[in-house]
Design a protein around this motif. Structure first.
Motif, PDB file in Angstrom:
ATOM      1  N   ARG A  22      36.808  49.576  39.732  1.00  0.00           N
ATOM      2  CA  ARG A  22      37.847  48.630  39.314  1.00  0.00           C
ATOM      3  C   ARG A  22      37.842  48.389  37.816  1.00  0.00           C
ATOM      4  NH1 ARG A  22      38.199  42.965  38.631  1.00  0.00           N
ATOM      5  NH2 ARG A  22      40.235  42.052  39.222  1.00  0.00           N
ATOM      6  N   ASP A  79      40.759  52.383  45.403  1.00  0.00           N
ATOM      7  CA  ASP A  79      41.070  52.488  43.978  1.00  0.00           C
ATOM      8  C   ASP A  79      42.110  53.563  43.686  1.00  0.00           C
ATOM      9  OD1 ASP A  79      40.322  51.382  41.277  1.00  0.00           O
ATOM     10  OD2 ASP A  79      39.857  53.482  40.874  1.00  0.00           O
ATOM     11  N   TYR A 106      44.541  49.310  47.287  1.00  0.00           N
ATOM     12  CA  TYR A 106      43.455  49.686  46.380  1.00  0.00           C
ATOM     13  C   TYR A 106      42.063  49.541  47.001  1.00  0.00           C
ATOM     14  CZ  TYR A 106      46.516  50.291  42.356  1.00  0.00           C
ATOM     15  OH  TYR A 106      47.465  50.761  41.474  1.00  0.00           O
ATOM     16  N   GLN A 143      45.954  44.238  37.433  1.00  0.00           N
ATOM     17  CA  GLN A 143      44.656  44.484  38.054  1.00  0.00           C
ATOM     18  C   GLN A 143      44.638  43.903  39.468  1.00  0.00           C
ATOM     19  OE1 GLN A 143      42.165  46.349  38.754  1.00  0.00           O
ATOM     20  NE2 GLN A 143      41.326  46.238  36.674  1.00  0.00           N
TER      21      GLN A 143
END
Length: 287
Positions: free
Chosen positions: A145, A202, A199, A162
């Motif tokens: 991350r 990722d 995610y 993010q």
């Protein structure tokens, strides 16, 4: 008059107190799986990992049970085991620990205290955390991350924020449970978790310009695309793809699955015994 009052009162309360709200405590032991951009099939059983948990249940009536639980499992996947050469060439991989707290309603098809068993379906809400990592060529753990591998937080990609490591999920599934005694119940269930993030692994969208990505350091470029590390399987090391080249698919969110055995101990309840010697619910006073 007093006798009539008691009769009327009991007549009114009877439908409400036929079934008590009994408590159970127990645990879960099973496996966890993942479905997402690094799995060529819907679920790759080769990456099955262990999972376990604790739970508290309360029987609202013979057909409805509420439960709260805390589960922990591992998920993982790697392009190196995919059949598609394009995916193998991408050469990405990940692993993560999943921590989950959930609140779930079970709908029982049968009265387990009468029949001794029941199939059931369940659904609810969960909060979970994940933390995707991978291994470098030397076997060291790398946190993904913080590398912003898809250009998160770059001004040139304002839509790429993010992702949060704590998310909501919708658990649902089915199972069957059997009474071993008045106190102990054994079950087996398969529980699917629909998440609202792409995610877990990722991987979600497209490659970003490597010169822009290099603002986070060369390591971000190195782990956004690992095709240059490919060795064997008739493939030659690749080069970093052009900006906008597909890296993953954001059409569907990632999923994770908990499957396995449950065992619970009944700590509440009382009343008369039904067929098979099993104790029925009863919270009404006796007169």
């Amino acid at each position: 008059m007093k006798k009539i009052t008691w009769i009327l009162l009991l007549t009114f309360l009877a439908p409400l107190c036929v079934f008590s709200q009994d408590w159970h405590v127990g645990g879960f032991l099973g496996i966890s799986n993942y479905s997402g951009d690094l799995a060529q099939s819907r679920v790759d059983m080769r990456y099955t990992r262990p999972a376990l948990g604790l739970m508290v249940k309360r029987d609202i009536n013979r057909y409805l049970t509420l439960r709260a639980g805390l589960n922990m499992g591992h998920i993982a996947a790697a392009d190196s085991t995919n059949e598609s050469k394009l995916l193998v060439q991408r050469n990405l991989s990940f692993r993560s620990v999943i921590w989950e707290g959930n609140l779930i309603a079970e709908i029982n098809f049968l009265d387990i205290y009468d029949k001794g068993f029941t199939p059931y379906v369940f659904g609810g809400i969960a909060v979970f955390s994940f933390y995707p990592t991978t291994k470098d060529s030397l076997g060291n753990t790398v946190t993904l991350r913080r590398l912003n591998t898809e250009g998160q937080e770059l001004a040139e990609y304002p839509e790429r924020k993010q992702y949060n490591l704590t998310q909501f999920a919708l658990p649902f599934g089915a199972g069957v449970k059997v009474m071993l005694s008045d106190a102990w119940t054994l079950g087996f269930e398969v529980g699917i978790r629909k998440t609202f993030t792409d995610y877990l692994d990722d991987v979600s969208k497209t490659y970003v310009d490597q010169d822009l990505l290099r603002r986070f350091g060369q390591k971000s470029v190195d782990f956004a695309y690992r095709g240059d590390e490919v060795n064997g399987k008739g493939l030659t090391p690749g080069v970093y793809p052009a900006d906008g080249t597909i890296r993953g698919s954001d059409k569907h969110s990632d999923w994770y699955i908990f499957s396995g055995l449950t065992i619970t101990y009944r700590i509440g309840g009382g009343g008369s015994r039904g067929p098979f010697g099993r104790q029925k619910f009863s919270s009404c006073p006796r007169y």
